[in-house]
Design a protein around this motif. Structure first.
Motif, PDB file in Angstrom:
ATOM      1  N   LEU A 187       2.899 -14.958   6.084  1.00  0.00           N
ATOM      2  CA  LEU A 187       2.469 -14.381   4.808  1.00  0.00           C
ATOM      3  C   LEU A 187       3.508 -13.453   4.193  1.00  0.00           C
ATOM      4  O   LEU A 187       3.510 -13.229   2.987  1.00  0.00           O
ATOM      5  N   ILE A 234       0.800  -6.452  -4.702  1.00  0.00           N
ATOM      6  CA  ILE A 234       1.504  -7.474  -3.899  1.00  0.00           C
ATOM      7  C   ILE A 234       2.948  -7.044  -3.629  1.00  0.00           C
ATOM      8  O   ILE A 234       3.434  -7.147  -2.497  1.00  0.00           O
ATOM      9  N   CYS A 252       1.114  -1.275   7.742  1.00  0.00           N
ATOM     10  CA  CYS A 252       0.047  -0.284   7.947  1.00  0.00           C
ATOM     11  C   CYS A 252      -0.898  -0.646   9.087  1.00  0.00           C
ATOM     12  O   CYS A 252      -1.061  -1.818   9.435  1.00  0.00           O
ATOM     13  N   THR A 301      -4.004  -6.229   3.614  1.00  0.00           N
ATOM     14  CA  THR A 301      -2.838  -5.361   3.437  1.00  0.00           C
ATOM     15  C   THR A 301      -1.548  -6.183   3.530  1.00  0.00           C
ATOM     16  O   THR A 301      -0.459  -5.632   3.462  1.00  0.00           O
ATOM     17  N   LEU A 302      -1.704  -7.494   3.695  1.00  0.00           N
ATOM     18  CA  LEU A 302      -0.542  -8.383   3.655  1.00  0.00           C
ATOM     19  C   LEU A 302      -0.364  -8.860   2.198  1.00  0.00           C
ATOM     20  O   LEU A 302      -1.315  -8.795   1.415  1.00  0.00           O
ATOM     21  N   PRO A 303       0.830  -9.322   1.848  1.00  0.00           N
ATOM     22  CA  PRO A 303       1.058  -9.649   0.426  1.00  0.00           C
ATOM     23  C   PRO A 303       0.386 -10.938  -0.054  1.00  0.00           C
ATOM     24  O   PRO A 303       1.040 -11.920  -0.398  1.00  0.00           O
ATOM     25  N   MET A 357      -5.661  -8.606   6.805  1.00  0.00           N
ATOM     26  CA  MET A 357      -5.309  -9.643   5.831  1.00  0.00           C
ATOM     27  C   MET A 357      -5.069  -9.059   4.444  1.00  0.00           C
ATOM     28  O   MET A 357      -4.151  -9.454   3.740  1.00  0.00           O
ATOM     29  N   THR A 378      -3.318   1.642   0.643  1.00  0.00           N
ATOM     30  CA  THR A 378      -3.015   0.286   1.110  1.00  0.00           C
ATOM     31  C   THR A 378      -3.630  -0.786   0.210  1.00  0.00           C
ATOM     32  O   THR A 378      -3.494  -1.975   0.487  1.00  0.00           O
ATOM     33  N   LEU A 433      -6.783  -1.425  -0.272  1.00  0.00           N
ATOM     34  CA  LEU A 433      -8.049  -2.004   0.181  1.00  0.00           C
ATOM     35  C   LEU A 433      -9.189  -1.610  -0.760  1.00  0.00           C
ATOM     36  O   LEU A 433     -10.143  -2.360  -0.949  1.00  0.00           O
ATOM     37  N   ARG A 479       2.862  -4.328  -1.010  1.00  0.00           N
ATOM     38  CA  ARG A 479       2.542  -4.791   0.346  1.00  0.00           C
ATOM     39  C   ARG A 479       3.711  -5.503   1.016  1.00  0.00           C
ATOM     40  O   ARG A 479       3.768  -5.580   2.248  1.00  0.00           O
ATOM     41  N   ARG A 480       4.629  -6.045   0.224  1.00  0.00           N
ATOM     42  CA  ARG A 480       5.809  -6.695   0.819  1.00  0.00           C
ATOM     43  C   ARG A 480       6.676  -5.681   1.550  1.00  0.00           C
ATOM     44  O   ARG A 480       7.404  -6.025   2.466  1.00  0.00           O
TER      45      ARG A 480
END
Lengths: 306, 251
Positions: free
Chosen positions: A107, A76, A84, B93-95, B91, A54, A56, A79-80
């Motif tokens: 977002l 990025i 998760c 894991t958001l783009p 947050m 993910t 992180l 993640r779009r």
């Protein structure tokens, strides 16, 4: 190198935390449109792998491809198309369900109608204006899942999604997860140590131990390949054992009226039953059972330990 | 993306302490001021010195004491919201990129500070009206001088001169999970303003920039404080963004 048919590809991934090597040369391929269960005992590196997937945390070495894109360089873009839940659901308790999902919509640049859609999927439409602090654990889990579903992700990564839920909550989440590949056309990567849960929802499994993948297979192959055990209730277990021994079948006496035959395939059951009946021994009951995923998992992990 | 991030950050503070404190902290200053005035025959004092004295008193209480504490509080609350709920992992894991979130939170904290400054103005204006209505002073004689003090200019200066401590406190509360640590640093550093802020070493102590920019002895010192504030805050923001926006998220 990544291939288009895999949504996740890890190649020789390593990761150390606090000087301890958690992942050691991890290789993993997750096929598209699968419900892929990532199994392992606590502390084997499941959550670390999920955190790497993910974005992180970063892998120390090796290559990580998610949805055909390389991490961390293209995080990025990944993640779009990614939804998760990492660990337990992390929410803002002072907000209500809809407000929480609005954060995701802002977002991910989605219209607010998307909220109605995901709330319908997770069956939380009626509680959308309730404050999250008043939600039950199951509702929180479903709300976190709704957040993950925003924007119709191509891949869902779920870390222990049924943790802490009661049996009906577990069933709800399990059914929801099973339905997602069909409903949304997405793949699901789910980590768990609840093996009976996994058995009910996964199409593929991989076992992680000591920072490596021990085995990876389609669940149907595991179940089909495995031999089972036959438990026979007979009038005289010693005689029955003798009869079977004369046919080169090894049986173990459990009690005066019960014998067990291990590692046999289902097509052999009728033949064994016939041997007993034809010999004049009374056959009271014949029960065939295959080992569960749990048995398979325990066998796989115990082999490496021994 | 920046607007979307700002909207989402603003939404997160809904029903939170951050918003309440923006109203309550200036109110506490004005209330304290009101009590002091009533205790020391405020009516006579205002008639003698005009309303300017009331504005000055509020301004100094704000700059010496409450604003540095409020800066520590608001940055700790905004970041503490993520630490407490472990929502960094949602947050991140958001783009969005980490530096975008870091800068947006800093900007939102500054908006809250500007908001608190506006509330200081509003509460003080209400206090003046209340004093007039309650007959603490003669309204007819003093109303014309009620808004003589350049409060907007003063509050603008404090909104700029608090930037170095805002970015320091923001970095600290972003990095440290425990909300108490940045608050403790804020309280201790605020106490230092009284001692260091009045010495020649004030330029080395960013917490004293607020008082110097607002109440510095000469205009040169005030200008120096403002220039220092902008320079130090720029450096702090640049370094902290580079350093902190690469953190790995474990919680």
């Amino acid at each position: 190198m990544n291939t288009a048919s895999n949504v996740i590809e890890l190649d020789s991934v390593t990761k150390a935390l606090g000087g301890i090597k958690i992942l050691k040369n991890l290789n993993l391929k997750v096929p598209d449109k699968s419900v892929f269960a990532f199994l392992g005992n606590n502390g084997e590196g499941k959550s670390t792998t999920i955190r790497i997937l993910t974005g992180l945390i970063k892998a120390d070495s090796g290559s990580v491809y998610v949805l055909g894109k390389r991490l961390p360089e293209q995080s990025i873009e990944i993640r779009r198309q990614l939804g998760c839940i990492v660990d337990s659901p992390a929410l803002y308790p002072q907000l209500n369900g809809e407000e929480f999902l609005r954060i995701g919509c802002y977002l991910k640049k989605l219209g607010m109608r998307e909220i109605d859609h995901v709330l319908d999927i997770v069956d939380l439409a009626n509680a959308r204006f309730n404050k999250i602090e008043h939600y039950s654990l199951g509702m929180k889990q479903r709300l976190a899942l709704a957040m993950a579903l925003l924007g119709k992700p191509r891949l869902l990564i779920l870390d222990e999604p049924t943790n802490g839920l009661d049996p009906s909550g577990m069933q709800e989440i399990r059914e929801l997860i099973c339905s997602l590949p069909q409903k949304l056309g997405c793949s699901v990567f789910v980590s768990s140590h609840l093996l009976d849960e996994v058995e009910k929802m996964a199409t593929h499994v991989a076992v992680l131990e000591g920072g490596n993948v021990l085995q990876q297979a389609e669940l149907s192959n595991i179940v089909n390949q495995q031999t089972g055990q036959l438990r026979l209730e007979v009038s005289n277990s010693s005689n029955a054992q003798g009869i079977l021994k004369s046919r080169s079948i090894e049986a173990y006496i459990q009690s005066e009226n019960q014998i067990i035959i291990k590692d046999i395939e289902s097509q052999d059951i009728a033949q064994i039953n016939r041997y007993i009946i034809e010999s004049g021994i009374e056959l009271l009951q014949s029960i065939y059972s295959k080992p569960s995923l749990e048995d398979w998992f325990l066998t796989a992990t115990s082999k490496t330990r021994s | 993306m920046w607007i979307a991030l700002l909207k989402s950050e603003l939404l997160k503070t809904k029903r939170s302490l951050s918003f309440l404190m923006m109203i309550a902290c200036p109110f506490a200053v004005v209330s304290l001021q009101a009590l002091l005035m009533l205790n020391k025959d405020g009516g006579a004092m205002i008639e003698k010195s005009g309303w300017k004295m009331l504005w000055m008193m509020g301004d100094s209480l704000w700059c010496y004491f409450m604003l540095p504490l409020y800066v520590a509080l608001v940055s700790a609350l905004l970041n503490g919201n993520e630490h407490k709920n472990q929502t960094w992992r949602v947050m991140m894991t958001l783009p969005i990129k980490q530096y975008q979130l870091y800068l947006t939170k800093a900007l939102l904290a500054w908006f809250y500070i500007v908001g608190a400054n506006i509330f200081l103005f509003v509460w003080t204006a209400i206090l003046i009206l209340l004093f007039m209505l309650l007959g603490v002073t003669n309204p007819a004689e003093n109303f014309s001088s009620a808004f003589d003090y350049p409060i907007i200019k003063q509050l603008s200066k404090s909104a700029i001169s608090c930037l170095p401590i805002l970015f320091f406190q923001h970095a600290l509360s972003w990095r440290v999970q425990n909300i108490v640590a940045p608050l403790a640093v804020g309280v201790i550093a605020t106490m230092g303003i009284l001692k260091i802020g009045q010495s020649e070493h004030w330029i080395y102590y960013p917490w004293s920039y607020i008082t110097m920019a607002n109440m510095g002895g000469d205009p040169d010192a005030q200008t120096t404080a403002l220039i220092l504030s902008l320079s130090v805050s720029g450096i702090l923001l640049f370094v902290s963004t580079l350093w902190l926006s690469r953190k790995e998220v474990y919680s």
